[in-house]
Enzyme design. Structure first.
Site, mmCIF file in Angstrom:
data_model
loop_
_atom_site.group_PDB
_atom_site.id
_atom_site.type_symbol
_atom_site.label_atom_id
_atom_site.label_comp_id
_atom_site.label_asym_id
_atom_site.label_seq_id
_atom_site.Cartn_x
_atom_site.Cartn_y
_atom_site.Cartn_z
ATOM 1 N N CYS A 274 0.836 -1.199 0.000
ATOM 2 C CA CYS A 274 0.000 0.000 0.000
ATOM 3 C C CYS A 274 0.872 1.250 0.000
ATOM 4 O O CYS A 274 0.633 2.198 -0.765
ATOM 5 C CB CYS A 274 -0.936 -0.022 1.210
ATOM 6 S SG CYS A 274 -2.165 1.296 1.229
ATOM 7 N N CYS A 275 1.904 1.271 0.838
ATOM 8 C CA CYS A 275 2.841 2.400 0.860
ATOM 9 C C CYS A 275 3.517 2.570 -0.492
ATOM 10 O O CYS A 275 3.755 3.692 -0.951
ATOM 11 C CB CYS A 275 3.903 2.194 1.938
ATOM 12 S SG CYS A 275 3.314 2.357 3.640
ATOM 13 N N CYS B 247 -0.694 8.534 6.889
ATOM 14 C CA CYS B 247 -2.052 8.265 6.432
ATOM 15 C C CYS B 247 -2.950 7.997 7.648
ATOM 16 O O CYS B 247 -2.496 7.458 8.664
ATOM 17 C CB CYS B 247 -2.068 7.069 5.492
ATOM 18 S SG CYS B 247 -1.282 7.386 3.898
ATOM 19 N N CYS C 198 -3.135 4.617 9.473
ATOM 20 C CA CYS C 198 -1.851 4.142 9.991
ATOM 21 C C CYS C 198 -1.248 5.079 11.030
ATOM 22 O O CYS C 198 -0.064 4.989 11.350
ATOM 23 C CB CYS C 198 -0.874 3.947 8.839
ATOM 24 S SG CYS C 198 -1.424 2.734 7.611
ATOM 25 N N CYS D 234 7.983 3.364 5.796
ATOM 26 C CA CYS D 234 7.170 3.116 4.602
ATOM 27 C C CYS D 234 8.038 2.817 3.397
ATOM 28 O O CYS D 234 7.552 2.317 2.387
ATOM 29 C CB CYS D 234 6.276 4.325 4.315
ATOM 30 S SG CYS D 234 7.202 5.821 3.921
#
Length: 249
Positions: free
Chosen positions: A121-122, A203, A206, A231
């Protein structure tokens, strides 16, 4: 009490640190004229750097990553910066198709399922957009500080990243007190989440507030092992932090 009241403290060597940071930014702008960018996370440290750049007329572009998962308070800073300093921020967003495919395959809470999925996702939301920000450039500026975490304890003022670009960390030796002393002194706009005990803001899914006595980055990816808490933006190939498709660190 807000962040300024809690953290802003004048330290004996603050003036020297400030002069060094400003000189490094100016020298780097001269050396990499037209080819240098501040990659701002819109956190407190990066707001200091943006203020230094704008206040001193230093010719460094300012860019940020709008991941699509930021807090509203973070996104609002983009407009506040542009209005305050007369700057036009470069805003880089993830490729929409990549985000849609990832969520369709893994769900919108994939980051909680495994470190591998969180890092994917990162990769999509941060690393690939960063690669576009840095394309064609020879240097970039970050708000990394040695005090932020054990992983960052030896951050240099200048280094070559794993793609051969010069990576500058002008606040490497600044303390959290120094950061907030500067913000208070120069009335720098900042994320109101800092007033709610969010020292490190990423984010929304997170990031959480921290409790008294917790580590500076305890609110980032709090469900993961301490060694995994990056990340991928600030690690080298010798310290892999992300599995990604078409992205760079």
């Amino acid at each position: 009490m807000g962040a300024i009241e809690l953290y802003a403290r004048h330290t004996p060597d603050f003036a020297a640190k400030l002069a060094h940071a400003q000189a490094l930014l100016q020298a780097s702008a001269n050396e990499h004229a037209g080819s240098i960018v501040q990659a701002t996370s819109l956190g407190a440290e990066d707001m200091v750097l943006t203020d230094l750049i704008a206040r001193n007329g230093i010719q460094i572009a300012v860019g940020t990553l709008e991941t699509g998962m930021l807090h509203d308070e973070t996104v609002a800073l983009i407009g506040r910066i542009e209005a305050r300093y007369g700057l036009k921020l470069e805003v880089y967003r993830p490729v929409a198709e990549s985000v849609v495919h990832f969520v369709q395959r893994n769900g919108d809470k994939a980051m909680y399922q495994s470190i591998e999925l969180r890092k994917q996702c990162c990769g999509i939301r941060k690393l690939e957009p960063l690669s576009r920000m840095l394309k064609g450039r020879s240097a970039w500026v970050t708000g990394l500080r040695r005090e932020q975490s054990a992983n960052r304890g030896e951050v240099p003022f200048s280094e070559d990243d794993d793609k051969g670009l010069v990576k500058l960390n002008p606040l490497a030796d600044w303390t959290w007190n120094d950061v907030w002393h500067y913000i208070a002194t120069y009335d720098v706009p900042y994320n109101p989440l800092h007033d709610q005990f969010y020292p490190s803001i990423g984010c929304a899914p997170c990031t959480r507030a921290i409790a008294v006595g917790e580590d500076f980055r305890a609110g980032r990816w709090w469900w993961e092992d301490e060694k995994a808490k990056e990340c991928g933006l600030h690690v080298t190939e010798e310290q892999p932090a992300v599995s990604m498709i078409g992205a760079r660190a």
